[in-house]
Design a protein around this motif. Structure first.
Motif, PDB file in Angstrom:
ATOM      1  N   ILE A  47       0.857  -1.184   0.000  1.00  0.00           N
ATOM      2  CA  ILE A  47       0.000   0.000   0.000  1.00  0.00           C
ATOM      3  C   ILE A  47       0.893   1.234   0.000  1.00  0.00           C
ATOM      4  CG2 ILE A  47      -1.896  -1.141   1.233  1.00  0.00           C
ATOM      5  CD1 ILE A  47      -0.982   0.373   3.771  1.00  0.00           C
ATOM      6  N   PRO A  48       0.377   2.362  -0.453  1.00  0.00           N
ATOM      7  CA  PRO A  48       1.164   3.596  -0.311  1.00  0.00           C
ATOM      8  C   PRO A  48       1.397   3.892   1.167  1.00  0.00           C
ATOM      9  CG  PRO A  48      -1.088   4.088  -0.990  1.00  0.00           C
ATOM     10  CD  PRO A  48      -0.934   2.604  -1.079  1.00  0.00           C
ATOM     11  N   GLY A  49       2.524   4.506   1.473  1.00  0.00           N
ATOM     12  CA  GLY A  49       2.820   4.844   2.858  1.00  0.00           C
ATOM     13  C   GLY A  49       1.716   5.687   3.466  1.00  0.00           C
ATOM     14  N   LEU A  50       1.325   5.357   4.682  1.00  0.00           N
ATOM     15  CA  LEU A  50       0.230   6.058   5.359  1.00  0.00           C
ATOM     16  C   LEU A  50       0.663   7.477   5.746  1.00  0.00           C
ATOM     17  CD1 LEU A  50      -0.880   3.127   7.687  1.00  0.00           C
ATOM     18  CD2 LEU A  50      -1.872   3.758   5.471  1.00  0.00           C
ATOM     19  N   VAL A  51      -0.329   8.353   5.894  1.00  0.00           N
ATOM     20  CA  VAL A  51      -0.096   9.763   6.229  1.00  0.00           C
ATOM     21  C   VAL A  51      -0.942  10.131   7.443  1.00  0.00           C
ATOM     22  CG1 VAL A  51      -0.244  12.138   5.411  1.00  0.00           C
ATOM     23  CG2 VAL A  51       0.386  10.316   3.806  1.00  0.00           C
ATOM     24  N   ASP A  52      -0.315  10.687   8.447  1.00  0.00           N
ATOM     25  CA  ASP A  52      -1.007  11.091   9.677  1.00  0.00           C
ATOM     26  C   ASP A  52      -0.834  12.594   9.857  1.00  0.00           C
ATOM     27  OD1 ASP A  52      -2.124  11.385  12.189  1.00  0.00           O
ATOM     28  OD2 ASP A  52      -1.014   9.728  13.095  1.00  0.00           O
ATOM     29  N   VAL A  53      -1.943  13.327   9.854  1.00  0.00           N
ATOM     30  CA  VAL A  53      -1.871  14.787   9.941  1.00  0.00           C
ATOM     31  C   VAL A  53      -1.859  15.299  11.379  1.00  0.00           C
ATOM     32  CG1 VAL A  53      -3.049  15.000   7.712  1.00  0.00           C
ATOM     33  CG2 VAL A  53      -4.400  15.177   9.819  1.00  0.00           C
ATOM     34  N   HIS A  54      -1.707  14.391  12.369  1.00  0.00           N
ATOM     35  CA  HIS A  54      -1.838  14.832  13.757  1.00  0.00           C
ATOM     36  C   HIS A  54      -1.039  13.917  14.688  1.00  0.00           C
ATOM     37  CE1 HIS A  54      -4.809  16.563  16.974  1.00  0.00           C
ATOM     38  NE2 HIS A  54      -3.637  16.283  17.513  1.00  0.00           N
ATOM     39  N   VAL A  55       0.217  14.291  14.956  1.00  0.00           N
ATOM     40  CA  VAL A  55       1.038  13.518  15.896  1.00  0.00           C
ATOM     41  C   VAL A  55       1.744  14.445  16.871  1.00  0.00           C
ATOM     42  CG1 VAL A  55       1.434  11.716  14.166  1.00  0.00           C
ATOM     43  CG2 VAL A  55       3.165  13.483  14.493  1.00  0.00           C
ATOM     44  N   HIS A  56       2.072  13.867  18.023  1.00  0.00           N
ATOM     45  CA  HIS A  56       2.860  14.562  19.043  1.00  0.00           C
ATOM     46  C   HIS A  56       4.125  13.747  19.283  1.00  0.00           C
ATOM     47  CE1 HIS A  56      -0.491  17.264  20.202  1.00  0.00           C
ATOM     48  NE2 HIS A  56      -1.243  16.216  19.919  1.00  0.00           N
ATOM     49  N   PHE A  57       5.277  14.307  18.923  1.00  0.00           N
ATOM     50  CA  PHE A  57       6.541  13.618  19.145  1.00  0.00           C
ATOM     51  C   PHE A  57       7.295  14.163  20.356  1.00  0.00           C
ATOM     52  CE2 PHE A  57       7.163  11.852  14.549  1.00  0.00           C
ATOM     53  CZ  PHE A  57       6.200  10.888  14.809  1.00  0.00           C
ATOM     54  N   ARG A  58       6.738  15.185  21.035  1.00  0.00           N
ATOM     55  CA  ARG A  58       7.170  15.637  22.370  1.00  0.00           C
ATOM     56  C   ARG A  58       8.573  16.228  22.448  1.00  0.00           C
ATOM     57  NH1 ARG A  58       2.061  15.689  24.164  1.00  0.00           N
ATOM     58  NH2 ARG A  58       1.223  13.658  24.768  1.00  0.00           N
ATOM     59  N   ASP A  59       9.244  16.344  21.318  1.00  0.00           N
ATOM     60  CA  ASP A  59      10.656  16.698  21.300  1.00  0.00           C
ATOM     61  C   ASP A  59      10.816  18.004  20.519  1.00  0.00           C
ATOM     62  OD1 ASP A  59      13.415  16.668  21.162  1.00  0.00           O
ATOM     63  OD2 ASP A  59      13.567  14.786  20.057  1.00  0.00           O
ATOM     64  N   PRO A  60      11.407  19.069  21.164  1.00  0.00           N
ATOM     65  CA  PRO A  60      12.127  19.095  22.432  1.00  0.00           C
ATOM     66  C   PRO A  60      11.210  19.363  23.634  1.00  0.00           C
ATOM     67  CG  PRO A  60      12.332  21.208  21.364  1.00  0.00           C
ATOM     68  CD  PRO A  60      11.548  20.340  20.422  1.00  0.00           C
ATOM     69  N   ASP A 294     -13.226  13.712   6.660  1.00  0.00           N
ATOM     70  CA  ASP A 294     -12.384  13.430   5.501  1.00  0.00           C
ATOM     71  C   ASP A 294     -11.307  12.398   5.735  1.00  0.00           C
ATOM     72  OD1 ASP A 294     -13.075  15.907   3.527  1.00  0.00           O
ATOM     73  OD2 ASP A 294     -13.107  16.556   5.625  1.00  0.00           O
ATOM     74  N   MET A 295     -10.840  12.285   6.958  1.00  0.00           N
ATOM     75  CA  MET A 295      -9.645  11.463   7.175  1.00  0.00           C
ATOM     76  C   MET A 295      -9.563  10.957   8.606  1.00  0.00           C
ATOM     77  SD  MET A 295      -6.905  14.629   6.997  1.00  0.00           S
ATOM     78  CE  MET A 295      -7.801  15.385   5.640  1.00  0.00           C
ATOM     79  N   VAL A 296      -8.694   9.981   8.783  1.00  0.00           N
ATOM     80  CA  VAL A 296      -8.399   9.422  10.099  1.00  0.00           C
ATOM     81  C   VAL A 296      -7.022   9.920  10.513  1.00  0.00           C
ATOM     82  CG1 VAL A 296      -7.959   7.292  11.385  1.00  0.00           C
ATOM     83  CG2 VAL A 296      -9.821   7.383   9.709  1.00  0.00           C
ATOM     84  N   ALA A 297      -6.904  10.419  11.738  1.00  0.00           N
ATOM     85  CA  ALA A 297      -5.625  10.886  12.279  1.00  0.00           C
ATOM     86  C   ALA A 297      -5.492  10.342  13.694  1.00  0.00           C
ATOM     87  CB  ALA A 297      -5.562  12.409  12.285  1.00  0.00           C
ATOM     88  N   THR A 298      -4.281   9.988  14.080  1.00  0.00           N
ATOM     89  CA  THR A 298      -4.136   9.255  15.337  1.00  0.00           C
ATOM     90  C   THR A 298      -4.188  10.122  16.588  1.00  0.00           C
ATOM     91  OG1 THR A 298      -1.704   9.408  15.397  1.00  0.00           O
ATOM     92  CG2 THR A 298      -2.679   7.559  14.172  1.00  0.00           C
ATOM     93  N   ASP A 299      -3.743  11.384  16.500  1.00  0.00           N
ATOM     94  CA  ASP A 299      -3.505  12.193  17.708  1.00  0.00           C
ATOM     95  C   ASP A 299      -2.585  11.420  18.664  1.00  0.00           C
ATOM     96  OD1 ASP A 299      -3.549  14.205  19.579  1.00  0.00           O
ATOM     97  OD2 ASP A 299      -5.601  13.844  20.251  1.00  0.00           O
ATOM     98  N   HIS A 300      -1.555  10.805  18.085  1.00  0.00           N
ATOM     99  CA  HIS A 300      -0.577  10.024  18.853  1.00  0.00           C
ATOM    100  C   HIS A 300      -0.005  10.883  19.970  1.00  0.00           C
ATOM    101  CE1 HIS A 300       2.725   7.181  19.531  1.00  0.00           C
ATOM    102  NE2 HIS A 300       3.585   8.188  19.417  1.00  0.00           N
ATOM    103  N   ALA A 301      -0.282  10.480  21.223  1.00  0.00           N
ATOM    104  CA  ALA A 301       0.067  11.315  22.379  1.00  0.00           C
ATOM    105  C   ALA A 301       0.726  10.469  23.463  1.00  0.00           C
ATOM    106  CB  ALA A 301      -1.186  12.005  22.925  1.00  0.00           C
ATOM    107  N   PRO A 302       2.028  10.206  23.332  1.00  0.00           N
ATOM    108  CA  PRO A 302       2.716   9.357  24.312  1.00  0.00           C
ATOM    109  C   PRO A 302       2.945  10.061  25.646  1.00  0.00           C
ATOM    110  CG  PRO A 302       4.261  10.185  22.681  1.00  0.00           C
ATOM    111  CD  PRO A 302       2.901  10.621  22.228  1.00  0.00           C
ATOM    112  N   HIS A 303       2.848   9.266  26.711  1.00  0.00           N
ATOM    113  CA  HIS A 303       3.163   9.732  28.065  1.00  0.00           C
ATOM    114  C   HIS A 303       3.987   8.665  28.771  1.00  0.00           C
ATOM    115  CE1 HIS A 303       0.618  13.282  27.987  1.00  0.00           C
ATOM    116  NE2 HIS A 303      -0.401  12.562  27.566  1.00  0.00           N
ATOM    117  N   SER A 304       4.646   9.081  29.839  1.00  0.00           N
ATOM    118  CA  SER A 304       5.398   8.118  30.651  1.00  0.00           C
ATOM    119  C   SER A 304       4.428   7.251  31.437  1.00  0.00           C
ATOM    120  CB  SER A 304       6.331   8.856  31.608  1.00  0.00           C
ATOM    121  OG  SER A 304       5.582   9.543  32.593  1.00  0.00           O
ATOM    122  N   ARG A 305       4.941   6.133  31.911  1.00  0.00           N
ATOM    123  CA  ARG A 305       4.109   5.206  32.682  1.00  0.00           C
ATOM    124  C   ARG A 305       3.526   5.892  33.921  1.00  0.00           C
ATOM    125  NH1 ARG A 305       4.050  -0.160  32.180  1.00  0.00           N
ATOM    126  NH2 ARG A 305       6.021  -0.093  31.027  1.00  0.00           N
TER     127      ARG A 305
END
Length: 417
Positions: A47-60, A294-305
């Motif tokens: 499949i074509p590489g997926l695209v996510d318009v909403h992520v949090h990579f927390r850095d810096p 229109d689309m699915v976005a993860t809102d990827h939001a990592p936190h510590s344990r």
């Protein structure tokens, strides 16, 4: 540099894909040519590489939660080749100097393509609009205060007019703080039963209604982040019917979970916007199916344990999702027979590319950048935190049996996972 991907399933055919200098050169039933490397897909789906318009990579600023390296590796593990990173890091990406720094850092540390948002207003407050034209010129993919609703209509309108002048979208986290009531989950019978403060759905829909009027007046492209209520779906539907330049996204956790499933004080079920009612969840599914969303976005939001332990009263808002999104969507929507794979790819590839004008994201066509993913769609597996490449393990879907496992991800023809 030449790479040959052998025996990949595409459109119910088995094909070989030749990659030359980072681009797709040929797609044929059989290609016999000497290359630098060969990857055998063993009849698994390409499949074509997926695209996510909403992520949090927390850095810096919050690298203990995630870094650009771990976040981008997690994205590749989830089948994503392009993501759009939110600006609510520390310091906030709210000026040209910080924006240029983020561009360099994203390029240096990321294993996939990372596009960068700039903030709408300084330090994510609702007072002073940022230098939108300068950040747009530097390459900002859009402007957002994600994590905070813009409380001032005047600030939002000024930002919209500036965004319109440089042809960039405003991406809105819609939340009226005066209606949140200090809530940690959706207001309703389940919040009362658990003795937890509830967040009114009006906090989302009332600010969205305001913004849609402003967007129509300004003419800007207005994108609604993580829609969660039935009223919001209907507002977007009406705005689109009136010709407004409006798009919307929904996150997998709002499609597959609702507040009736919160049977105890469970921090893994705490996110913002919160899980809404079963009626809201069905409206979101309906809105996705009829094109209102229109689309699915993860809102990827990592936190510590430690941040996701204890009570919902004190735990952080947010869940990870970039490593589980495709599998959940494929299992619930495609494997169930509700839609076909091509429809899912419109939600997770084509619509994000087209609506956000992502010109260097590949769509599995000859001449495109070789951004593609090999997926095993036939064998089930269970979601396990130990398999996550993200630092964050805060997923409410741990243990769920799904289909759609990523076997390999290529970005510009280079193996990223």
């Amino acid at each position: 540099m030449k790479t040959l991907i052998k025996n990949a399933r595409k459109d119910d055919r088995i094909v070989d894909i030749l990659v030359e200098n980072g681009k797709i050169a040929q797609i044929k039933p059989e290609i016999s040519i000497k290359t630098d490397q060969v990857y055998n897909a063993h009849h698994n789906q390409v499949i074509p590489g997926l695209v996510d318009v909403h992520v949090h990579f927390r850095d810096p600023g919050y690298q203990y939660k995630e870094t650009i390296l771990t976040g981008s590796k997690a994205a590749a593990h989830g089948g994503f080749t392009t993501v759009l990173a939110m600006p609510n890091v520390k310091p906030v990406v709210d000026n040209p100097e910080q924006f240029e720094y983020m561009l360099r850092k994203n390029h240096k540390d990321g294993v996939i393509k990372i596009k960068q948002y700039g903030a709408i207003s300084n330090d994510l407050t609702s007072h002073h609009v940022t230098n939108i034209p300068k950040m747009a010129k530097l390459g900002a993919v859009g402007f957002t205060n994600d994590g905070q609703g813009v409380q001032s209509a005047g600030t939002m309108y000024r930002a919209m007019k500036l965004a319109k002048s440089v042809n960039k979208p405003i991406v809105a986290h819609v939340e009226d703080n005066s209606l949140d009531n200090g809530g940690v989950m959706n207001a309703g019978i389940n919040a009362k039963r658990l003795g937890l403060p509830g967040m009114s759905p009006l906090s989302e829909s009332s600010q969205l209604a305001r913004d849609l009027v402003l967007a129509r007046a300004s003419g800007c492209h207005y994108h609604v982040a993580h829609v969660s209520t039935k009223e919001s779906v209907e507002l977007v539907r009406i705005a689109k019917s009136h010709g407004a330049n409006v798009t919307a996204e929904v996150s997998p956790h709002h499609l597959f979970l609702d507040d009736s499933m919160i049977t105890r004080d469970n921090p893994m079920m705490k996110m913002n916007p919160p899980l809404r009612s079963p009626e809201d969840r069905l409206a979101l599914i309906g809105g996705l199916l009829d094109g209102t969303i229109d689309m699915v976005a993860t809102d990827h939001a990592p936190h510590s344990r430690s941040e996701k332990n204890g009570s919902m009263l004190t735990a952080a808002f947010g869940v990870v999702g970039i490593e589980t999104s495709f599998s959940l969507m494929y299992t619930h929507f495609v494997k169930s027979g509700l839609v076909n794979l091509n429809t899912l790819l419109h939600w997770m590839v084509y619509n994000p590319i087209n609506k956000f004008h992502l010109n260097n994201a590949g769509q599995l066509q000859i001449g495109d950048p070789a951004d593609l993913t090999i997926m095993d769609l036939d064998h089930p597996y269970r979601i396990s935190a130990k398999d996550f490449l993200s630092k964050g393990k805060n997923s409410p879907f741990i243990g769920e049996k799904v289909y759609g496992k990523t076997l390999a991800t290529f970005v510009n023809g280079k193996r990223a996972y």
